[in-house]
Design an enzyme around this catalytic site. Sequence first.
Site, PDB file in Angstrom:
ATOM      1  N   HIS A  98       0.807   1.195   2.659  1.00  0.00           N
ATOM      2  CA  HIS A  98       1.413   0.211   1.765  1.00  0.00           C
ATOM      3  C   HIS A  98       2.847   0.670   1.497  1.00  0.00           C
ATOM      4  CE1 HIS A  98       2.143  -1.851  -2.099  1.00  0.00           C
ATOM      5  NE2 HIS A  98       1.128  -2.641  -1.823  1.00  0.00           N
ATOM      6  N   ASP A 134      -3.425   7.921  -1.371  1.00  0.00           N
ATOM      7  CA  ASP A 134      -3.336   6.662  -2.104  1.00  0.00           C
ATOM      8  C   ASP A 134      -4.751   6.082  -2.117  1.00  0.00           C
ATOM      9  OD1 ASP A 134      -3.166   4.007  -2.820  1.00  0.00           O
ATOM     10  OD2 ASP A 134      -1.487   3.533  -1.495  1.00  0.00           O
ATOM     11  N   GLN A 171      -7.073   1.329  -2.723  1.00  0.00           N
ATOM     12  CA  GLN A 171      -8.022   0.440  -2.056  1.00  0.00           C
ATOM     13  C   GLN A 171      -9.395   1.074  -1.868  1.00  0.00           C
ATOM     14  OE1 GLN A 171      -7.568  -2.759  -1.350  1.00  0.00           O
ATOM     15  NE2 GLN A 171      -5.501  -2.697  -2.168  1.00  0.00           N
ATOM     16  N   LYS A 202      -7.699  -2.604  -9.673  1.00  0.00           N
ATOM     17  CA  LYS A 202      -8.440  -2.803  -8.426  1.00  0.00           C
ATOM     18  C   LYS A 202      -9.940  -2.631  -8.644  1.00  0.00           C
ATOM     19  CE  LYS A 202      -4.577  -2.629  -5.821  1.00  0.00           C
ATOM     20  NZ  LYS A 202      -4.000  -3.782  -5.131  1.00  0.00           N
ATOM     21  N   CYS A 231       2.436  -6.144   1.793  1.00  0.00           N
ATOM     22  CA  CYS A 231       3.218  -4.929   1.496  1.00  0.00           C
ATOM     23  C   CYS A 231       2.896  -3.818   2.496  1.00  0.00           C
ATOM     24  CB  CYS A 231       2.977  -4.451   0.067  1.00  0.00           C
ATOM     25  SG  CYS A 231       3.604  -5.553  -1.194  1.00  0.00           S
TER      26      CYS A 231
END
Length: 412
Positions: free
Chosen positions: A129, A206, A209, A232, A370
Site C-alpha cells: 500500500h 503492515d 489487512q 478494519k 492505493c
Amino acid sequence: MKVASTKTHFDVETIRKDFPILSREVNGKPLVYFDNAATSQTPQQVIDAIVDYYTRYNANIHRGVHTLSQEATDAYEQARIKIQEHFNAAKAHEIILTSGTTHAINLVASGFASLLKKNDEVIVSALEHHSNIVPWQMLCEKTGAKLKVIPMNNEGMLKMEEYEKLLSEKTKLVFVNHVSNALGTVNPVEEIIQKAHAVGAAVLLDGAQAAPHIKADVQKLDVDFYAVSAHKMCGPTGVGMLYGKEEWLKKLPPYQGGGEMIATVTFEKTTYADLPHKFEAGTPDICGGIAFGAALDYMNNIGFEKIAAYEHELLEYATQKLLEIDDLKIYGTSSDKTAVISFNIGEIHPYDIGTIIDKLGIAVRTGHHCAQPVMDFFKIPGTVRASFSFYNTKEEIDTFVEAVKKAKQMLS
C-alpha cells in the site's frame, strides 16, 4: 485458480443483527457491503461503548485526580491491555496507540531517520500500500539510504528467491504487508522476518489487512514492529496501534513533542516520559481507544478461527461464481489469501462496473486501491475489488454476481 469445496457452520444471520447499517437500503435496494478491506462495519456493541463513554465518563486521561478522569484513564489503559493480549505482546507498554496504520508507519520511519546513514539499505515489497512505500521513500531522501523492492510474480506472490538476493549486511530495515490490500495475498512473513534477522535487519509488518482475518502473535512471529487500524476490524476510524519491541522503542526518538510525552520540561532541557507515553503526545482519541478494545472483545467472542473458516468459504464460493462470467480475470491467485477478489472484465473500466452495481445497492471498491505499483505490474488502470467479512452471506454474493453480469451486459 483451483477452488476446493468446504463448509462450516456459522450463525451469520444472528451476527448480522449486531450491525445496524446492514438493514438499510441503498438506491432502493438492500445494502450489499463488499468494501470491507477499505473499512469494516461497526457492531452495536462497539457503538454502545462509544455512546457509554460520551454519556457517562468523558474526561481527559492520566493527569486528572477527579473521578471521571480516573474512570476514563482506567478504561483507556484497559483497552491497551486488551490489545496487548490480543496480539500477544510481552508488555503493555510495547503497544503505542496511534491514529491508525499510516500514523504508526510514519512514527517508525521518523524514528529511523536518526539511525540510518548514507548507503544503508531498506527493503519493501512490490505488493505494498502507498502508506508502506511513501514514508520509506521520504526516509531515504532524508538519510541517503537506498530503497530496494522485492518483486512479485503473475500470481501476486512475492519472489522469495529474489528477496534473499537483496539481503546483505547493508540491509537495516524490511517493510512488508502481512496481507496485500489489493490482492488478498498472505505473505510468507515468518520466512521474511527470519531471513531479515539473519543479516541484522529489523522488520515492520503492515498488519492492517491481516488483522481482521488473522490473529497475529507478535512474539511467535518475532516481528520488531506491527501496525494495525481499528476500523478494519469492527472498530472506529481514527485509531490504531503500533506494536514495537521494547528494545527498538527505546532506541527511537519521540515522533512528536507536546504534553504527556514528557517527564520534565524547562527552557534549558526536556526529558521524555517512559514507554508508551514517549510516543503519545497530546490528548489521544480516548473514546476510539476504548472502542478499539470493545471491537477486539466482539471479534474474539465470535472466534478468529471461526471467522477465518467462514470467510474462506465465502471466498471460494464467490471465486467459483465469478469465474463463470466470460472474460472475467481475477488478479491475485495465490493459494494463501484472505477474502478479497480483485478482477476486471475484458476492456471494461472497473469504475464503470462499480458505478452501475452501486445503483443496485452493492458497495465495492474500484481503482488502484492505493497500490499503484501492483496495477502497473499487471498493466491495468485498476480493478474491481470485492472484499468479504464474516457478516456477509452467500446470498449477497449471488446478488453481487448477477449485478456484475448486468453491468457487463450494459457495458459490452
